[in-house]
Design an enzyme around this catalytic site. Structure first.
Site, PDB file in Angstrom:
ATOM      1  CD  GLN A 117      -3.117   1.021   0.422  1.00 39.12           C
ATOM      2  OE1 GLN A 117      -2.935   0.033  -0.799  1.00 39.12           O
ATOM      3  NE2 GLN A 117      -4.197   1.772   0.248  1.00 39.12           N
ATOM      4  CG  HIS A 171      -2.450  -6.235  -2.483  1.00 39.32           C
ATOM      5  ND1 HIS A 171      -2.704  -7.750  -2.800  1.00 39.32           N
ATOM      6  CD2 HIS A 171      -1.788  -5.890  -3.639  1.00 39.32           C
ATOM      7  CE1 HIS A 171      -2.529  -7.757  -4.135  1.00 39.32           C
ATOM      8  NE2 HIS A 171      -1.872  -6.824  -4.428  1.00 39.32           N
ATOM      9  CG  LEU A 172      -1.463   0.263  -4.894  1.00 45.46           C
ATOM     10  CD1 LEU A 172      -1.470   1.438  -3.848  1.00 45.46           C
ATOM     11  CD2 LEU A 172      -0.459   0.486  -6.108  1.00 45.46           C
ATOM     12  CG  HIS A 173      -6.492  -1.440  -1.516  1.00 45.75           C
ATOM     13  ND1 HIS A 173      -5.759  -1.786  -0.477  1.00 45.75           N
ATOM     14  CD2 HIS A 173      -7.629  -0.770  -0.898  1.00 45.75           C
ATOM     15  CE1 HIS A 173      -6.062  -1.402   0.520  1.00 45.75           C
ATOM     16  NE2 HIS A 173      -7.381  -0.959   0.547  1.00 45.75           N
ATOM     17  CG  PHE A 174      -6.775   3.914  -5.311  1.00 49.78           C
ATOM     18  CD1 PHE A 174      -6.335   5.209  -4.953  1.00 49.78           C
ATOM     19  CD2 PHE A 174      -5.820   3.312  -6.090  1.00 49.78           C
ATOM     20  CE1 PHE A 174      -5.089   5.573  -5.293  1.00 49.78           C
ATOM     21  CE2 PHE A 174      -4.433   3.833  -6.385  1.00 49.78           C
ATOM     22  CZ  PHE A 174      -4.255   4.857  -6.155  1.00 49.78           C
TER      23      PHE A 174
END
Length: 437
Positions: A202, A239-242
């Protein structure tokens, strides 16, 4: 090391499975890991190539075969409704009571008693914004493909395209995917996961933020917003998210007056400028302007990267179809870990992430919902805000990282009152706005 014992929000139906579940070839779950995703077929939405098209260009251009389809109302919300009909959500968020709290700021309160159920406690580190990706903890490669609405990539022309089934391997070795949040805050609550198989932590980068901006622009509706929570600012999964959802009313932060504090160097009237929020409980900055979506995204990304590299937690709201970006640094989790948050606020069990800070308060107890007042909302959000000294440090980081200069012209410092739609009627939404006026 500062940690808080907290409850992780369940965003996927696979989140509570044992961490040692097999991810070997042929796992049989149709997940988003390398064992299943590369050979799968998923729906694909290609957003039109921008090529520095001005942000103000709001009319959607589509290919002839889908010219009557709205990306937001027919595709995203339509697919979201389909997953609801499949009973993939943990509760029906459309039945949650929502009201406008009386007062000047019109904070929005929602009673969501189901969102705190069926969760497991986790140790969450709050004093480090950048942390390494840990494949042993829940991440989005463990999500089932049935929770995915579509892949989201740029087209090679100036048109949008939708393909119901397309081989993943022909799109990307690590596709961008849009999936449902199975514990939704509001109608249409989704997750945008850039390059899912790259297993990015993230952490904002220029490409991922531009992707989120493209999604906001593609939606072409001011009532669909995207948000980002850094670690230390109530991101619950590294964990990368929008995130994004649809709510047909203005957020209080969007209506707050602002004062310009920095402008892009040069004489171009379309240059990027940054304003400071006024008369709002959380200190924050608003990025606007620019001659294209890439132009504005470029300046914002530099600022966000600087903050995370300096271990400053923050939340971001992408508003008005990507025309306004709210940067909201915060310290609530740190204050909570140090025992400095009042018992009244702690008892309400509100985790003030981007949506709450923007003025949409998700309350988990009937009593808190019935008694909700503007005074309580202001007190809650004031606990989030940086001190004036710390906020000035953030402003200095932003100006240095983005290359903006101080707005010393008297006219530049005039207070801005945002001109947002107050009587917008959605075109083809399948549910009516649940907000009680």
């Amino acid at each position: 090391m500062l940690t808080i014992k907290r409850v992780a929000t369940v965003v996927s139906n696979y989140q509570e499975e044992d961490d040692d579940s097999s991810t070997s070839l042929g796992c049989g779950r149709n997940c988003l890991a390398r064992c299943c995703l590369p050979v799968a077929q998923l729906s694909l939405h290609l957003f039109k190539k921008d090529d520095s098209v001005p942000i103000e260009a709001g009319v959607e251009e589509s290919s002839e075969e889908i010219s009557e389809i709205s990306f937001l109302h027919n595709l995203l919300l339509g697919q979201w409704d389909d997953r609801m009909n499949q009973s993939l959500f943990r509760y029906d968020v459309t039945t949650c009571e929502t009201k406008i709290i009386p007062g000047q700021h019109k904070f929005i309160a929602q009673l969501n008693e189901g969102r705190h159920l069926k969760k497991r406690p986790t140790e969450f580190r709050v004093d480090q914004v950048l942390q390494s990706f840990d494949e042993n903890k829940f991440n989005f490669t463990k999500v089932g493909q049935e929770e995915v609405l579509f892949m989201f990539h740029q087209s090679t022309d100036h048109k949008s395209h939708f393909i119901p089934n397309f081989p993943v391997r022909k799109v990307s070795a690590s596709p961008n995917v849009v999936a449902i949040n199975v514990s939704p805050i509001e109608y249409g609550h989704v997750l945008l996961i850039p390059r899912v198989l790259d297993c990015l932590a993230q952490r904002i980068d220029h490409d991922s933020f531009l992707l989120a901006m493209h999604m906001a622009k593609e939606a072409a509706d001011p009532f669909f917003r995207l948000g980002y929570n850094s670690l230390g600012a109530f991101a619950t999964i590294n964990h990368l998210h929008f995130q994004g959802y649809y709510l047909a009313t203005n957020f209080p932060v969007e209506k707050a007056p602002t004062q310009i504090v920095a402008v892009e160097k040069g004489l171009d009237p379309r240059g990027v400028h940054v304003s400071e929020l006024l008369n709002y409980p959380v200190r924050g900055l608003v990025f606007e302007g620019g001659n294209s979506i890439q132009h504005l995204s470029h300046f914002v990304s530099f600022a966000l990267v600087r903050l995370q590299d300096n271990n400053i937690p923050f939340n971001v709201l992408i508003s008005d179809s990507g025309k306004r970006i709210f940067l909201l640094p915060q310290c609530f989790a740190e204050r909570q870990a140090l025992g400095k948050v009042s018992k009244e606020i702690m008892d309400a069990q509100v985790n003030p992430a981007v949506w709450e800070i923007s003025g949409h308060l998700v309350l988990k107890r009937r009593k808190d919902f019935d008694d909700a007042s503007e005074a309580f909302a202001w007190k809650l959000l004031a606990e989030v805000s940086l001190s004036e000294d710390k906020f000035q440090e953030v402003k200095a980081h932003v100006m240095e990282a983005s290359g903006l200069c101080e707005a010393d012209d008297a006219q530049d410092k005039l207070t801005n009152m945002p001109d947002l739609p107050h009587n917008f009627e959605p075109t083809t939404s399948s549910v009516d706005c649940a907000v009680q006026q």
